[in-house]
Design a protein around this motif. Structure first.
Motif, PDB file in Angstrom:
ATOM      1  N   GLN A 185      -4.277  -6.131  -0.436  1.00 52.29           N
ATOM      2  CA  GLN A 185      -4.200  -4.855  -0.945  1.00 52.29           C
ATOM      3  C   GLN A 185      -4.203  -3.678  -0.125  1.00 52.29           C
ATOM      4  OE1 GLN A 185      -6.965  -4.902  -4.601  1.00 52.29           O
ATOM      5  NE2 GLN A 185      -7.531  -6.877  -3.781  1.00 52.29           N
ATOM      6  N   PHE A 186      -5.056  -3.914   0.852  1.00 45.66           N
ATOM      7  CA  PHE A 186      -4.907  -2.783   1.857  1.00 45.66           C
ATOM      8  C   PHE A 186      -3.755  -2.419   2.508  1.00 45.66           C
ATOM      9  CE2 PHE A 186      -5.841  -0.779   6.213  1.00 45.66           C
ATOM     10  CZ  PHE A 186      -6.750   0.201   5.782  1.00 45.66           C
ATOM     11  N   LEU A 187      -3.067  -3.287   2.897  1.00 42.87           N
ATOM     12  CA  LEU A 187      -1.422  -3.060   3.512  1.00 42.87           C
ATOM     13  C   LEU A 187      -0.557  -2.426   2.480  1.00 42.87           C
ATOM     14  CD1 LEU A 187      -0.843  -6.640   5.504  1.00 42.87           C
ATOM     15  CD2 LEU A 187      -1.652  -4.221   6.154  1.00 42.87           C
ATOM     16  N   GLN A 188      -0.676  -3.020   1.304  1.00 44.86           N
ATOM     17  CA  GLN A 188       0.198  -2.238   0.183  1.00 44.86           C
ATOM     18  C   GLN A 188      -0.048  -0.955  -0.311  1.00 44.86           C
ATOM     19  OE1 GLN A 188       2.391  -5.267  -2.361  1.00 44.86           O
ATOM     20  NE2 GLN A 188       0.514  -6.689  -1.725  1.00 44.86           N
ATOM     21  N   ILE A 189      -1.457  -0.890  -0.559  1.00 43.77           N
ATOM     22  CA  ILE A 189      -1.863   0.347  -1.370  1.00 43.77           C
ATOM     23  C   ILE A 189      -2.171   1.308  -0.427  1.00 43.77           C
ATOM     24  CG2 ILE A 189      -3.331   1.255  -2.990  1.00 43.77           C
ATOM     25  CD1 ILE A 189      -3.530  -1.539  -4.398  1.00 43.77           C
ATOM     26  N   VAL A 190      -3.131   1.082   0.517  1.00 48.72           N
ATOM     27  CA  VAL A 190      -3.680   2.036   1.309  1.00 48.72           C
ATOM     28  C   VAL A 190      -2.629   2.528   2.330  1.00 48.72           C
ATOM     29  CG1 VAL A 190      -5.488   2.684   3.241  1.00 48.72           C
ATOM     30  CG2 VAL A 190      -6.157   1.255   1.021  1.00 48.72           C
ATOM     31  N   LEU A 191      -2.061   1.621   2.989  1.00 46.63           N
ATOM     32  CA  LEU A 191      -0.969   1.833   4.192  1.00 46.63           C
ATOM     33  C   LEU A 191       0.404   2.028   3.450  1.00 46.63           C
ATOM     34  CD1 LEU A 191      -2.057  -0.694   6.988  1.00 46.63           C
ATOM     35  CD2 LEU A 191      -2.809   1.742   6.605  1.00 46.63           C
ATOM     36  N   GLN A 192       0.447   1.870   2.433  1.00 47.31           N
ATOM     37  CA  GLN A 192       1.883   1.975   1.552  1.00 47.31           C
ATOM     38  C   GLN A 192       3.014   1.361   2.063  1.00 47.31           C
ATOM     39  OE1 GLN A 192       2.186   6.335   1.476  1.00 47.31           O
ATOM     40  NE2 GLN A 192       0.519   6.614  -0.334  1.00 47.31           N
ATOM     41  N   MET A 193       2.802   0.115   2.406  1.00 49.76           N
ATOM     42  CA  MET A 193       3.776  -0.945   3.053  1.00 49.76           C
ATOM     43  C   MET A 193       4.499  -1.603   1.716  1.00 49.76           C
ATOM     44  SD  MET A 193       1.744  -2.551   6.375  1.00 49.76           S
ATOM     45  CE  MET A 193       3.062  -3.338   6.868  1.00 49.76           C
ATOM     46  N   SER A 194       5.793  -1.669   1.830  1.00 51.46           N
ATOM     47  CA  SER A 194       6.366  -2.568   0.798  1.00 51.46           C
ATOM     48  C   SER A 194       5.860  -3.955   0.667  1.00 51.46           C
ATOM     49  CB  SER A 194       7.817  -2.457   1.043  1.00 51.46           C
ATOM     50  OG  SER A 194       8.149  -3.520   2.201  1.00 51.46           O
ATOM     51  N   PRO A 195       5.966  -4.599  -0.261  1.00 50.98           N
ATOM     52  CA  PRO A 195       5.645  -6.254  -0.099  1.00 50.98           C
ATOM     53  C   PRO A 195       6.135  -6.864   0.847  1.00 50.98           C
ATOM     54  CG  PRO A 195       5.850  -5.357  -2.368  1.00 50.98           C
ATOM     55  CD  PRO A 195       6.348  -4.386  -1.546  1.00 50.98           C
ATOM     56  N   ALA A 228       4.475  -5.592   4.272  1.00 48.34           N
ATOM     57  CA  ALA A 228       3.181  -6.018   4.450  1.00 48.34           C
ATOM     58  C   ALA A 228       3.077  -7.764   4.547  1.00 48.34           C
ATOM     59  CB  ALA A 228       2.525  -5.769   3.212  1.00 48.34           C
ATOM     60  N   SER A 229       3.967  -8.467   4.112  1.00 50.95           N
ATOM     61  CA  SER A 229       3.979 -10.106   4.113  1.00 50.95           C
ATOM     62  C   SER A 229       4.446 -10.382   5.748  1.00 50.95           C
ATOM     63  CB  SER A 229       4.909 -10.783   3.268  1.00 50.95           C
ATOM     64  OG  SER A 229       5.965 -10.258   3.348  1.00 50.95           O
ATOM     65  N   LEU A 230       5.587  -9.579   6.270  1.00 49.78           N
ATOM     66  CA  LEU A 230       6.012  -9.993   7.637  1.00 49.78           C
ATOM     67  C   LEU A 230       4.839  -9.639   8.459  1.00 49.78           C
ATOM     68  CD1 LEU A 230       9.614  -8.494   7.148  1.00 49.78           C
ATOM     69  CD2 LEU A 230       8.802 -10.940   7.368  1.00 49.78           C
TER      70      LEU A 230
END
Length: 485
Positions: free
Chosen positions: A274-284, A287-289
């Motif tokens: 959640q932090f990677l996608q929503i706070v850091l605004q990374m694509s799914p 973020a998975s990579l």
């Protein structure tokens, strides 16, 4: 062949956490429903594993494995097309029923196929590595699928994974040794389900809504049902769970370490995705990579630990491995939740958890006679699934509770927007759709800061828990030459 259901069931434990932002946008679940989306699967799975392990001992684990695979495929397809949060939660619970048929059967069949101690050690290492890798791969699989498809695609993954097993399983897999000493005891099944479900519900409710009368009632019901279950097992000539296994401190210690290590891993995945996608605004996908280095470490260490476990005593090796998990959370607690720290911490965590899964499951399986392999496997898997639930309910619930308590909402939000934003980080993100650019940035700045504070708190708590796990392993896992014969 046996690794396919293991991979799928464990991927399902963490892949949904990665899809939560998209699911929240599509179905608009409440904070409690978000937790139930994840927990319903593991809750039902944990409640039925002991029963299914004993059922497989009686009717044959190949038969149970194929039945579970067929049911899992059908329910997964139906769940992929859910239109409401309630439908998705129901589907996840039904998947837990069939998932409970899969997990004990795979480990029990390994015991039947590999009679030689060293061959079985390698097979268990592969199984345990798949277990850990499946949990670690959930974010990567989810990221790739969500980058190109709708959220329902994460459930359709069961079709290509399990259909080959349904076709080839009857031809390639031998049936396991059966224990026909008596039928399953329905009362014991009900007691085990009530005990596990009530206690886990009490923990979930306490973490999300506080320790109120509902949580207390759940704990009391779970404790009473658990006490009745234990007393009944001690009286039955053919018990559902052989409690004599727990007289061996190495068996009991391994079960506890299994539970704690998986809770650490799943809790980390829950808040990091959640932090990677929503706070850091990374694509799914991106973020998975970012978590791939940790997934690679889980694979490498899970297999590399086999020769090490033959030379290093278990009560020395496991504390060293658990120290990697402790270091991961200490790193996050001390430095913060930036991208580099989370990537390094996830790698450290997988070094510890990946190897611990191999060592502890080898000890657990070796302690049981062949006819009780399913029961021992079920105990191990119950610890695994309860660990998954604790990771999301306790660690995830602590993050959510801190988020709610510390969040300072901007004054420009309406009452409905404020209520949604205060429930979860995903809720705050959904509110930004109706705000101007500056207002959206201000809301996400406050929400991101509160969520990051929750991660810091949970990291300190988990660091202390990891130190306790190190002490437990040191005191209980004293096996000469690191092995059980």
């Amino acid at each position: 062949m046996l690794m396919l259901p293991v991979l799928l069931v464990t991927v399902d434990n963490t892949v949904l956490g990665f899809a939560l932002p998209k699911i929240a946008e599509a179905l608009r679940p409440s904070a409690s429903q978000q937790l139930w989306m994840i927990d319903a699967y593991s809750l039902v799975l944990a409640g039925l594993l002991v029963s299914m392990g004993s059922l497989g001992d009686r009717i044959g684990h190949r038969k149970l494995l194929l039945t579970g695979s067929l049911g899992f495929v059908i329910v997964s397809v139906l769940t992929a097309y859910s239109h409401t949060a309630a439908q998705l939660i129901t589907g996840r619970a039904c998947m837990g029923i069939f998932g409970a048929m899969l997990m004990p059967s795979t480990l029990a069949l390994i015991r039947s196929v590999f009679e030689d101690r060293e061959e079985r050690r390698i097979a268990v290492a592969i199984w345990a590595t798949t277990l850990t890798v499946g949990s670690a791969l959930g974010p990567l699989v989810g990221g790739v699928l969500l980058e190109f498809f709708d959220w329902g695609s994460i459930f359709l993954l069961a079709v290509p994974v399990l259909v080959p097993l349904l076709i080839l399983g009857p031809l390639l897999l031998p049936e396991s040794e059966r224990d026909s000493t008596g039928p399953l005891d329905a009362t014991s099944i009900l007691q085990s389900m009530v005990a596990l479900s009530a206690i886990v519900y009490g923990i979930k409710h306490s973490a999300s809504d506080g320790a109120d009368w509902m949580a207390l009632t759940a704990f009391v019901v779970g404790a009473v049902a658990g006490w009745m279950f234990v007393q009944r097992q001690l009286r039955l000539p053919v018990p559902l769970m052989d409690l004599n296994l727990f007289r061996n401190s190495t068996f009991s210690g391994s079960v506890v370490i299994n539970l704690m290590s998986l809770a650490f891993l799943v809790g980390f995945v829950f808040f990091t995705t959640q932090f990677l996608q929503i706070v850091l605004q990374m694509s799914p996908l991106n973020a998975s990579l970012a978590l791939v280095p940790g997934q690679i470490m889980a694979i490498v260490v899970g297999m590399a630990i086999v020769p090490v476990a033959q030379r290093v005593q278990t009560h020395v090796l496991v504390p060293i491995l658990m120290a990697f998990a402790a270091a991961a959370f200490l790193l996050v607690a001390g430095i913060g939740s930036n991208l580099v720290v989370l990537v390094v911490a996830f790698a450290l965590l997988n070094i510890g958890v990946g190897a611990i899964a191999t060592v502890s499951n080898d000890v657990i399986l070796s302690a049981a006679p062949p006819a009780k392999a399913g029961a021992a496997s079920a105990i191990s898997e119950t610890a695994y699934e309860v660990g998954v639930v604790l990771g999301t309910t306790v660690l995830g619930g602590l993050v959510t509770a801190y988020y709610r308590g510390i969040l300072q909402l901007p004054g420009f939000l309406s009452e409905a927007q404020a209520m949604l934003a205060s429930e979860t980080l995903s809720g705050a993100h959904n509110v930004t759709v109706d705000l101007s650019g500056d207002q959206a940035s201000e809301l996400m700045r406050q929400a991101g800061s509160a969520f990051e504070g929750g991660i810091g708190l949970v990291s300190w708590v988990t660091f202390v828990l990891a130190l306790i796990a190190i002490l437990i392993a040191w005191r209980t896992l004293r096996i000469p030459n690191g092995r059980v014969e």
